[in-house]
Design a protein around this motif. Structure first.
Motif, PDB file in Angstrom:
ATOM      1  N   LYS A 145       0.834  -1.206   0.000  1.00 37.36           N
ATOM      2  CA  LYS A 145       0.000   0.000   0.000  1.00 37.36           C
ATOM      3  C   LYS A 145       0.868   1.254   0.000  1.00 37.36           C
ATOM      4  O   LYS A 145       0.626   2.195  -0.779  1.00 37.36           O
ATOM      5  CB  LYS A 145      -0.918  -0.014   1.224  1.00 37.36           C
ATOM      6  N   THR A 146       1.878   1.276   0.844  1.00 36.26           N
ATOM      7  CA  THR A 146       2.789   2.415   0.898  1.00 36.26           C
ATOM      8  C   THR A 146       3.524   2.594  -0.424  1.00 36.26           C
ATOM      9  O   THR A 146       3.669   3.718  -0.936  1.00 36.26           O
ATOM     10  CB  THR A 146       3.815   2.231   2.034  1.00 36.26           C
ATOM     11  N   ARG A 147       3.973   1.490  -0.996  1.00 40.45           N
ATOM     12  CA  ARG A 147       4.694   1.527  -2.265  1.00 40.45           C
ATOM     13  C   ARG A 147       3.804   2.056  -3.391  1.00 40.45           C
ATOM     14  O   ARG A 147       4.250   2.837  -4.245  1.00 40.45           O
ATOM     15  CB  ARG A 147       5.192   0.120  -2.593  1.00 40.45           C
ATOM     16  N   ILE A 148       2.542   1.642  -3.379  1.00 36.04           N
ATOM     17  CA  ILE A 148       1.586   2.091  -4.407  1.00 36.04           C
ATOM     18  C   ILE A 148       1.390   3.601  -4.330  1.00 36.04           C
ATOM     19  O   ILE A 148       1.451   4.302  -5.346  1.00 36.04           O
ATOM     20  CB  ILE A 148       0.230   1.369  -4.232  1.00 36.04           C
ATOM     21  N   LEU A 149       1.166   4.113  -3.132  1.00 36.41           N
ATOM     22  CA  LEU A 149       0.967   5.551  -2.964  1.00 36.41           C
ATOM     23  C   LEU A 149       2.202   6.325  -3.394  1.00 36.41           C
ATOM     24  O   LEU A 149       2.104   7.389  -4.024  1.00 36.41           O
ATOM     25  CB  LEU A 149       0.612   5.868  -1.506  1.00 36.41           C
ATOM     26  N   ASP A 150       3.390   5.793  -3.063  1.00 34.35           N
ATOM     27  CA  ASP A 150       4.640   6.456  -3.453  1.00 34.35           C
ATOM     28  C   ASP A 150       4.768   6.506  -4.975  1.00 34.35           C
ATOM     29  O   ASP A 150       5.129   7.551  -5.541  1.00 34.35           O
ATOM     30  CB  ASP A 150       5.843   5.722  -2.858  1.00 34.35           C
ATOM     31  N   LYS A 151       4.496   5.393  -5.641  1.00 34.05           N
ATOM     32  CA  LYS A 151       4.635   5.337  -7.098  1.00 34.05           C
ATOM     33  C   LYS A 151       3.641   6.254  -7.811  1.00 34.05           C
ATOM     34  O   LYS A 151       3.936   6.805  -8.873  1.00 34.05           O
ATOM     35  CB  LYS A 151       4.465   3.902  -7.592  1.00 34.05           C
ATOM     36  N   LEU A 152       2.448   6.406  -7.214  1.00 34.76           N
ATOM     37  CA  LEU A 152       1.429   7.259  -7.825  1.00 34.76           C
ATOM     38  C   LEU A 152       1.554   8.714  -7.381  1.00 34.76           C
ATOM     39  O   LEU A 152       0.812   9.579  -7.842  1.00 34.76           O
ATOM     40  CB  LEU A 152       0.030   6.740  -7.472  1.00 34.76           C
ATOM     41  N   THR A 163      -0.891  10.734  -1.380  1.00 34.93           N
ATOM     42  CA  THR A 163      -0.642  10.509   0.045  1.00 34.93           C
ATOM     43  C   THR A 163      -1.753   9.731   0.753  1.00 34.93           C
ATOM     44  O   THR A 163      -1.569   9.319   1.901  1.00 34.93           O
ATOM     45  CB  THR A 163      -0.462  11.852   0.772  1.00 34.93           C
ATOM     46  N   SER A 164      -2.903   9.540   0.093  1.00 33.31           N
ATOM     47  CA  SER A 164      -4.008   8.875   0.779  1.00 33.31           C
ATOM     48  C   SER A 164      -4.909   8.138  -0.197  1.00 33.31           C
ATOM     49  O   SER A 164      -4.915   8.416  -1.399  1.00 33.31           O
ATOM     50  CB  SER A 164      -4.851   9.898   1.547  1.00 33.31           C
ATOM     51  N   LEU A 165      -5.687   7.201   0.331  1.00 37.01           N
ATOM     52  CA  LEU A 165      -6.657   6.480  -0.483  1.00 37.01           C
ATOM     53  C   LEU A 165      -7.766   7.406  -0.963  1.00 37.01           C
ATOM     54  O   LEU A 165      -8.319   7.212  -2.051  1.00 37.01           O
ATOM     55  CB  LEU A 165      -7.258   5.323   0.308  1.00 37.01           C
TER      56      LEU A 165
END
Length: 213
Positions: A186-193, A196-198
């Motif tokens: 989840k953290t990696r996904i937010l970083d790549k995109l 900062t939040s869902l």
């Protein structure tokens, strides 16, 4: 097209599609149905199908993983996917993962699914016009890079479940991984995109998230 497997939990879809086959002179088509991905895998192993029709809204399913497993079992099996919502990011990924066609199941139009099934049974592609228009628009007018393309298969699959509101525990169960692993992804996904939040993710998921090339 003689034997078709429908993967779906909608109780009306099987009867509606089966009736449509009969009404359009496809009486010889046998429409089988299962409700889960695991059942579908067992069916493909044990039976011979000419086509597979897959509902993308199937709950608790690792969709990319399922498509990949089906492809490993039968490289030549035509796969048609359909969904009630047109989400460009997800459909684009599925179309590049081994499926042969996509139907935007708007207004319960079973007729389009029949048309698509007939078309891909001849070795051709089928993509709903709404999705075609989005693909063409991005190809012709976008000079930017789609950040979602940076997500690997595991990250992308977890993303789809986060968007649906699945809990970390349920995602771990679906994906067959430990709870901390999902949190790391989840953290990696937010970083790549680069978000900062869902909540921010849900605000942009309907269209491609782009960055300057």
């Amino acid at each position: 097209m003689r034997q078709v497997l429908l993967i779906n939990k909608d109780p009306d879809m099987h009867s509606d599609l089966n009736s449509l086959f009969q009404e359009n002179n496809y009486e010889s088509v046998i429409l089988d149905e299962v409700e889960t991905g695991n059942e579908a895998l067992r069916k493909v192993v044990n039976d011979s199908y000419d086509m597979l029709i897959l509902n993308l809204d199937l709950p608790n399913t690792n969709m990319l993983g399922l498509i990949n497993k089906l492809r490993l079992l039968n490289q030549d099996l035509p796969i048609l996917i359909y969904s009630l919502e047109l989400e460009y990011i997800f459909i684009k990924r599925y179309l590049t993962s081994g499926v042969n066609g996509y139907c935007f199941f708007k207004n319960g139009d079973v007729g389009e699914i029949l048309d698509a099934a007939v078309r891909i049974s001849t070795g051709k592609w089928y993509i709903s016009q709404e999705m075609v228009e989005l693909i063409v628009e991005k190809a012709l007018y976008s000079k930017k890079i789609d950040r979602f393309d940076n997500l690997d298969e595991q990250e992308f699959e977890i993303l789809t479940h986060l968007i649906k509101g699945d809990t970390v525990a349920n995602i771990a169960k679906i994906m067959g991984v430990h709870l901390p692993t999902v949190s790391v992804y989840k953290t990696r996904i937010l970083d790549k995109l680069r978000i900062t939040s869902l909540l921010e993710l849900k605000n942009i998921i309907k269209i491609p998230l782009l960055s300057e090339s």
